[in-house]
Design a protein around this motif. Structure first.
Motif, mmCIF file in Angstrom:
data_model
loop_
_atom_site.group_PDB
_atom_site.id
_atom_site.type_symbol
_atom_site.label_atom_id
_atom_site.label_comp_id
_atom_site.label_asym_id
_atom_site.label_seq_id
_atom_site.Cartn_x
_atom_site.Cartn_y
_atom_site.Cartn_z
ATOM 1 N N ALA A 93 0.836 -1.208 0.000
ATOM 2 C CA ALA A 93 0.000 0.000 0.000
ATOM 3 C C ALA A 93 0.871 1.259 0.000
ATOM 4 O O ALA A 93 1.792 1.384 0.819
ATOM 5 C CB ALA A 93 -0.918 0.000 1.214
ATOM 6 N N PRO A 94 0.613 2.201 -0.895
ATOM 7 C CA PRO A 94 1.392 3.448 -0.930
ATOM 8 C C PRO A 94 1.180 4.278 0.343
ATOM 9 O O PRO A 94 0.100 4.264 0.945
ATOM 10 C CB PRO A 94 0.831 4.176 -2.160
ATOM 11 N N ALA A 95 2.192 4.997 0.726
ATOM 12 C CA ALA A 95 2.109 5.858 1.912
ATOM 13 C C ALA A 95 1.012 6.904 1.736
ATOM 14 O O ALA A 95 0.875 7.497 0.663
ATOM 15 C CB ALA A 95 3.448 6.533 2.164
ATOM 16 N N GLY A 96 0.210 7.091 2.800
ATOM 17 C CA GLY A 96 -0.835 8.109 2.781
ATOM 18 C C GLY A 96 -2.026 7.778 1.933
ATOM 19 O O GLY A 96 -2.902 8.631 1.735
ATOM 20 N N SER A 97 -2.119 6.554 1.433
ATOM 21 C CA SER A 97 -3.202 6.183 0.527
ATOM 22 C C SER A 97 -4.431 5.705 1.281
ATOM 23 O O SER A 97 -4.372 5.358 2.461
ATOM 24 C CB SER A 97 -2.730 5.084 -0.424
ATOM 25 N N LEU A 98 -5.545 5.666 0.542
ATOM 26 C CA LEU A 98 -6.765 5.108 1.096
ATOM 27 C C LEU A 98 -6.575 3.628 1.425
ATOM 28 O O LEU A 98 -7.058 3.140 2.448
ATOM 29 C CB LEU A 98 -7.915 5.284 0.102
ATOM 30 N N GLU A 99 -5.866 2.920 0.528
ATOM 31 C CA GLU A 99 -5.614 1.496 0.749
ATOM 32 C C GLU A 99 -4.901 1.273 2.086
ATOM 33 O O GLU A 99 -5.268 0.375 2.864
ATOM 34 C CB GLU A 99 -4.770 0.912 -0.391
ATOM 35 N N LEU A 100 -3.883 2.086 2.358
ATOM 36 C CA LEU A 100 -3.136 1.940 3.610
ATOM 37 C C LEU A 100 -4.054 2.194 4.805
ATOM 38 O O LEU A 100 -4.011 1.460 5.811
ATOM 39 C CB LEU A 100 -1.960 2.925 3.629
ATOM 40 N N ALA A 101 -4.911 3.225 4.719
ATOM 41 C CA ALA A 101 -5.831 3.535 5.821
ATOM 42 C C ALA A 101 -6.792 2.382 6.073
ATOM 43 O O ALA A 101 -7.060 2.013 7.228
ATOM 44 C CB ALA A 101 -6.607 4.808 5.509
ATOM 45 N N LEU A 102 -7.302 1.755 4.992
ATOM 46 C CA LEU A 102 -8.245 0.646 5.150
ATOM 47 C C LEU A 102 -7.580 -0.597 5.753
ATOM 48 O O LEU A 102 -8.183 -1.294 6.578
ATOM 49 C CB LEU A 102 -8.869 0.305 3.797
ATOM 50 N N ILE A 103 -6.353 -0.845 5.351
ATOM 51 C CA ILE A 103 -5.627 -2.002 5.913
ATOM 52 C C ILE A 103 -5.369 -1.778 7.400
ATOM 53 O O ILE A 103 -5.561 -2.673 8.233
ATOM 54 C CB ILE A 103 -4.314 -2.231 5.140
ATOM 55 N N GLN A 104 -4.910 -0.580 7.756
ATOM 56 C CA GLN A 104 -4.632 -0.286 9.162
ATOM 57 C C GLN A 104 -5.923 -0.327 9.987
ATOM 58 O O GLN A 104 -5.926 -0.794 11.133
ATOM 59 C CB GLN A 104 -3.968 1.093 9.267
ATOM 60 N N GLN A 105 -7.006 0.149 9.390
ATOM 61 C CA GLN A 105 -8.301 0.081 10.076
ATOM 62 C C GLN A 105 -8.665 -1.363 10.385
ATOM 63 O O GLN A 105 -9.051 -1.704 11.506
ATOM 64 C CB GLN A 105 -9.375 0.728 9.200
ATOM 65 N N ARG A 106 -8.543 -2.248 9.344
ATOM 66 C CA ARG A 106 -8.895 -3.653 9.553
ATOM 67 C C ARG A 106 -7.958 -4.314 10.556
ATOM 68 O O ARG A 106 -8.396 -5.121 11.387
ATOM 69 C CB ARG A 106 -8.849 -4.382 8.208
#
Length: 368
Positions: free
Chosen positions: A63-76
């Protein structure tokens, strides 16, 4: 006040009713991350938390830094940690996910509310309160979330903020547990608002009038609010209702005022209790009343109390108390009469003092 500490501990048990935010963002995300999130969610639902973490850790690296993908992974990852009871890790992941400010508003709000519950469970009350207050200003809080905010402010001893919210809780829920009224009593007391504390104590009393502690607590709060007549009336009603408050309970209420450094209030309460025949007007209580007026530096009442006591007991030490006032006021003729009455039963030391004061009085009269 011990009650407020007890209530804080009980109320914290209401927190941590957490549910993972399962909805995906509407924005487009990479198929690889979508697949990882979906598979991790399924593994989590099956209870295979280790597999869920492996899938998410693998996706995290892509996941790229600061991306939506990164936020969703960290959320999960945060919700997987919650399912595993790893609350410190969950706090860390949810903080990271929210820091990107990329999640949908509704999902981000739920995450902040859940994060606040986690923080409160770890006794990080200041940050939990900040998050809850932010959500309250933006979209309001439900009853359970308001309760959590009350708990946070209470633990932070920010009673000015906690009390109005706790009042909202009991107004919104007529069947609110007694612990909420106890908390309102305790916080008002801690804030120094004894009158407000007494008003909430009355609610507890109405809920369970057979409980002696409710009567005792109400009378104590009324007394500390300076309402001695109301306190005595409360104790009279308790007596008439057959609630078991004995003389020791009433004496303890007087002692409470003494220990609080309020002898004048203690004297007024004792006077009211004797007037309503809740305490006997015996020598011990009359002497205590005289001592309290003396401590309160109410000379007129103290002098009258000592005179009444001396006339009843005819004890030398009581007459000498009266004589002390007459000496200070220069009432020489009255002093000589009082000293004469004090001679009966006086000790050697008291007789020496009597002779000394007689000399002062006689000298003053001779020079007048």
């Amino acid at each position: 006040m011990a009650a407020v500490r007890h209530c804080r501990n009980v109320l914290l048990g209401l927190a941590l009713l957490l549910a993972p935010a399962l909805g995906m963002a509407q924005q487009a995300i990479s198929p690889v991350v979508f697949t990882a999130l979906n598979s991790a969610q399924q593994a989590q639902q099956k209870g295979d938390l280790a597999q869920a973490r492996r899938l998410l850790d693998s996706a995290l690296e892509q996941a790229p830094a600061g991306s939506l993908e990164l936020a969703l992974i960290q959320q999960r990852l945060g919700y997987v940690a919650i399912s595993a009871g790893q609350y410190e890790a969950a706090i860390g992941w949810l903080r990271k996910a929210l820091a990107h400010d990329r999640l949908e508003p509704e999902a981000a709000r739920q995450d902040r509310l859940n994060l606040a519950q986690l923080l409160a469970s770890r006794e990080e009350f200041a940050e939990a309160a900040r998050l809850l207050e932010q959500e309250r200003r933006q979209a309001g809080l439900n009853l359970e979330q308001t309760q959590l905010l009350v708990q946070c402010y209470s633990r932070l001893r920010e009673y000015r903020r906690a009390i109005p919210l706790a009042e909202e809780v009991v107004r919104a829920n007529a069947a609110a547990d007694d612990v909420w009224y106890q908390l309102l009593v305790g916080m008002s007391y801690e804030q120094g608002d004894h009158g407000r504390a007494a008003q909430w104590q009355k609610v507890l009393l109405k809920r369970d009038p057979a409980r002696a502690e409710h009567w005792r607590q109400l009378a104590a709060l009324q007394s500390q609010a300076g309402e001695q007549r109301a306190a005595a009336a409360t104790l009279r009603l308790a007596h008439e209702a057959g609630v078991g408050l004995g003389a020791r309970d009433l004496d303890n209420l007087v002692a409470l005022q003494v220990n609080a450094g309020a002898p004048w209030q203690a004297a007024r309460l004792l006077e009211e209790l004797m007037a309503q025949q809740l305490l006997p007007r015996d020598a011990a209580h009359q002497e205590l009343l005289a001592q309290l007026w003396t401590l309160a530096r109410d000379r007129q009442r103290a002098r009258e109390a000592w005179a009444a006591l001396a006339n009843g007991s005819n004890r030398a030490d009581h007459w000498l108390r009266v004589a002390g006032f007459q000496l200070e006021d220069g009432q020489w003729q009255e002093l000589l009469g009082t000293l004469k009455r004090a001679q009966s039963g006086a000790s050697a030391q008291q007789r020496q003092l009597i002779r000394q004061w007689e000399g002062y009085a006689q000298s003053a009269l001779d020079n007048s």
